[in-house]
Design a protein around this motif. Structure first.
Motif, mmCIF file in Angstrom:
data_model
loop_
_atom_site.group_PDB
_atom_site.id
_atom_site.type_symbol
_atom_site.label_atom_id
_atom_site.label_comp_id
_atom_site.label_asym_id
_atom_site.label_seq_id
_atom_site.Cartn_x
_atom_site.Cartn_y
_atom_site.Cartn_z
ATOM 1 N N ALA A 60 51.094 48.028 4.485
ATOM 2 C CA ALA A 60 51.369 48.710 3.214
ATOM 3 C C ALA A 60 52.708 48.297 2.639
ATOM 4 C CB ALA A 60 51.334 50.221 3.412
ATOM 5 N N SER A 61 53.652 47.968 3.508
ATOM 6 C CA SER A 61 54.994 47.630 3.049
ATOM 7 C C SER A 61 55.043 46.277 2.356
ATOM 8 C CB SER A 61 55.978 47.638 4.226
ATOM 9 O OG SER A 61 55.660 46.599 5.135
ATOM 10 N N VAL A 62 54.072 45.391 2.651
ATOM 11 C CA VAL A 62 54.085 44.072 2.031
ATOM 12 C C VAL A 62 53.015 43.929 0.963
ATOM 13 C CG1 VAL A 62 55.038 42.989 4.090
ATOM 14 C CG2 VAL A 62 52.560 43.134 3.831
ATOM 15 N N SER A 63 52.013 44.807 0.981
ATOM 16 C CA SER A 63 50.951 44.699 -0.005
ATOM 17 C C SER A 63 51.354 45.400 -1.288
ATOM 18 C CB SER A 63 49.657 45.313 0.537
ATOM 19 O OG SER A 63 49.831 46.703 0.758
ATOM 20 N N THR A 64 50.725 45.032 -2.345
ATOM 21 C CA THR A 64 50.984 45.657 -3.635
ATOM 22 C C THR A 64 49.734 46.364 -4.114
ATOM 23 O OG1 THR A 64 50.358 43.622 -4.774
ATOM 24 C CG2 THR A 64 52.692 43.919 -4.247
ATOM 25 N N GLY A 65 49.920 47.375 -4.909
ATOM 26 C CA GLY A 65 48.802 48.108 -5.452
ATOM 27 C C GLY A 65 48.223 47.384 -6.654
ATOM 28 N N PRO A 66 47.232 47.979 -7.309
ATOM 29 C CA PRO A 66 46.647 47.342 -8.491
ATOM 30 C C PRO A 66 47.662 47.233 -9.619
ATOM 31 C CG PRO A 66 45.873 49.608 -8.227
ATOM 32 C CD PRO A 66 46.607 49.273 -6.976
ATOM 33 N N THR A 67 47.537 46.179 -10.383
ATOM 34 C CA THR A 67 48.483 45.937 -11.472
ATOM 35 C C THR A 67 47.760 45.907 -12.810
ATOM 36 O OG1 THR A 67 48.249 43.536 -11.213
ATOM 37 C CG2 THR A 67 50.040 44.617 -10.001
ATOM 38 N N CYS A 68 48.497 46.172 -13.859
ATOM 39 C CA CYS A 68 47.959 46.125 -15.213
ATOM 40 C C CYS A 68 47.755 44.667 -15.623
ATOM 41 C CB CYS A 68 48.916 46.815 -16.177
ATOM 42 S SG CYS A 68 48.472 46.647 -17.927
ATOM 43 N N SER A 69 46.603 44.352 -16.203
ATOM 44 C CA SER A 69 46.293 42.986 -16.610
ATOM 45 C C SER A 69 47.124 42.525 -17.797
ATOM 46 C CB SER A 69 44.802 42.867 -16.958
ATOM 47 O OG SER A 69 43.997 43.201 -15.855
ATOM 48 N N ILE A 70 47.764 43.465 -18.508
ATOM 49 C CA ILE A 70 48.561 43.098 -19.682
ATOM 50 C C ILE A 70 50.029 42.925 -19.326
ATOM 51 C CG2 ILE A 70 49.196 43.754 -22.030
ATOM 52 C CD1 ILE A 70 46.259 43.133 -21.680
ATOM 53 N N CYS A 71 50.647 43.983 -18.760
ATOM 54 C CA CYS A 71 52.090 43.920 -18.472
ATOM 55 C C CYS A 71 52.402 43.470 -17.058
ATOM 56 C CB CYS A 71 52.732 45.281 -18.738
ATOM 57 S SG CYS A 71 52.153 46.607 -17.631
ATOM 58 N N GLY A 72 51.406 43.494 -16.164
ATOM 59 C CA GLY A 72 51.609 43.039 -14.789
ATOM 60 C C GLY A 72 52.292 44.033 -13.879
ATOM 61 N N LYS A 73 52.595 45.244 -14.356
ATOM 62 C CA LYS A 73 53.266 46.248 -13.527
ATOM 63 C C LYS A 73 52.271 46.928 -12.596
ATOM 64 C CE LYS A 73 56.861 47.267 -16.968
ATOM 65 N NZ LYS A 73 57.464 48.303 -17.821
ATOM 66 N N GLU A 74 52.807 47.430 -11.470
ATOM 67 C CA GLU A 74 51.966 48.077 -10.460
ATOM 68 C C GLU A 74 51.806 49.566 -10.771
ATOM 69 O OE1 GLU A 74 52.029 48.908 -5.634
ATOM 70 O OE2 GLU A 74 53.340 47.387 -6.523
ATOM 71 N N PHE A 75 50.577 50.043 -10.620
ATOM 72 C CA PHE A 75 50.264 51.450 -10.861
ATOM 73 C C PHE A 75 49.305 51.938 -9.789
ATOM 74 C CE2 PHE A 75 51.413 49.792 -15.002
ATOM 75 C CZ PHE A 75 52.148 50.814 -15.573
ATOM 76 N N ALA A 76 49.204 53.260 -9.667
ATOM 77 C CA ALA A 76 48.164 53.838 -8.825
ATOM 78 C C ALA A 76 46.815 53.564 -9.475
ATOM 79 C CB ALA A 76 48.379 55.346 -8.680
ATOM 80 N N ALA A 77 45.777 53.466 -8.645
ATOM 81 C CA ALA A 77 44.465 53.096 -9.159
ATOM 82 C C ALA A 77 43.966 54.051 -10.232
ATOM 83 C CB ALA A 77 43.461 53.027 -8.009
ATOM 84 N N ASP A 78 44.282 55.352 -10.084
ATOM 85 C CA ASP A 78 43.783 56.327 -11.056
ATOM 86 C C ASP A 78 44.572 56.325 -12.363
ATOM 87 O OD1 ASP A 78 46.126 57.410 -10.158
ATOM 88 O OD2 ASP A 78 45.267 59.297 -9.452
ATOM 89 N N GLN A 79 45.610 55.469 -12.460
ATOM 90 C CA GLN A 79 46.392 55.366 -13.685
ATOM 91 C C GLN A 79 45.982 54.168 -14.531
ATOM 92 O OE1 GLN A 79 50.342 55.372 -11.764
ATOM 93 N NE2 GLN A 79 50.743 57.311 -12.813
ATOM 94 N N LEU A 80 44.979 53.438 -14.064
ATOM 95 C CA LEU A 80 44.527 52.246 -14.771
ATOM 96 C C LEU A 80 43.110 52.440 -15.290
ATOM 97 C CD1 LEU A 80 45.830 49.515 -12.302
ATOM 98 C CD2 LEU A 80 46.840 50.144 -14.486
ATOM 99 N N ILE A 81 42.847 51.833 -16.450
ATOM 100 C CA ILE A 81 41.522 51.866 -17.057
ATOM 101 C C ILE A 81 40.810 50.571 -16.696
ATOM 102 C CG2 ILE A 81 40.249 52.019 -19.236
ATOM 103 C CD1 ILE A 81 42.805 53.305 -20.428
#
Length: 253
Positions: A60-81
């Motif tokens: 978990a410390s090296v993996s990244t969560g899902p990212t926004c396809s537009i801005c590339g920032k990482e978000f929790a899965a339930d915060q992305l459409i």
């Protein structure tokens, strides 16, 4: 899963599993810090956490969560459409919708809005008027020449030569119009007027060779009782028979 740890003799937490590696990285949780989560039967030093749990934390410390396809920032899965192969955050949603309207590329794929049957029919109707007007002079000239090229009561050889030339011109004019307009602009005058154009399935423009093939496939669509055209009203991507044959799509510009 949530973690708890002992800080200055008091229990601290809960901490979400995805956030816990940050506490470890900052040194707030060391190997000697007592930790506990719902999967553990008792408190124990973090350094003695079973390998299965420790491996999970390390991953978990090296993996990244899902990212926004537009801005590339990482978000929790339930915060992305989710939209097909793209994920978009709330802040980028307006830009994302605008990109869809403009057939922009998102995550390497082209999002296209397919033109409907009636929009395409309107474009064909406008182009038909243009072709009718373009062919009027040919018919007018033939009407004038007919009495001049007849030999008595029977048409002479020159009449049939002139008739053949004018007939070929009536076939050639629409062919050149369709092929050159689609090859250069991706749209005829009728399509331009109604805001649509023809592209390949990946959104790239047509070559002149593809435009030529599509024109003859277009004729075939009409030869089979216009069923080839009607298919555009039934297909999920609004493809007529000639679009299927040539791997093209008609989209909004």
């Amino acid at each position: 899963m949530h973690w708890y740890y002992v800080k200055d003799g008091d229990k601290a937490g809960p901490i979400a599993d995805r956030d816990f590696p940050d506490f470890v990285a900052r040194g707030e949780v060391s190997d000697e810090t007592l930790v506990w989560n719902e999967t553990m039967s008792d408190w124990m030093p973090y350094g003695k956490v079973p390998d299965t749990l420790a491996a999970g934390i390390a991953q978990a410390s090296v993996s990244t969560g899902p990212t926004c396809s537009i801005c590339g920032k990482e978000f929790a899965a339930d915060q992305l459409i989710d939209f097909e192969n793209a994920r978009v955050c709330a802040g980028c949603k307006p830009d994302f919708i605008q990109q869809i309207k403009e057939n922009a590329e998102i995550s390497g794929e082209t999002v296209m809005q397919y033109a409907g049957f009636w929009r395409r029919f309107g474009a064909v109707f406008i182009d038909g008027i243009i072709m009718y007007v373009a062919n009027l002079p040919i018919g007018f000239v033939l009407g004038i020449m007919m009495p001049l090229l007849t030999d008595g009561s029977e048409p002479g050889a020159m009449f049939w030569v002139a008739f053949a030339v004018m007939y070929l011109l009536q076939l050639l004019i629409p062919a050149l119009y369709m092929i050159l307009m689609h090859g250069k602009y991706g749209a005829t005058v009728g399509k331009k007027a109604l805001g649509i154009k023809v592209v390949m399935s990946d959104g790239s423009p047509l070559s002149y060779g593809r435009a030529t093939g599509r024109y003859f496939a277009y004729i075939l669509s009409g030869m089979i009782l216009y069923i080839g055209y009607i298919m555009a009203g039934l297909d999920d991507q609004k493809r007529a028979l000639h679009d299927h044959m040539c791997n093209t799509r008609v989209i909004y510009k």
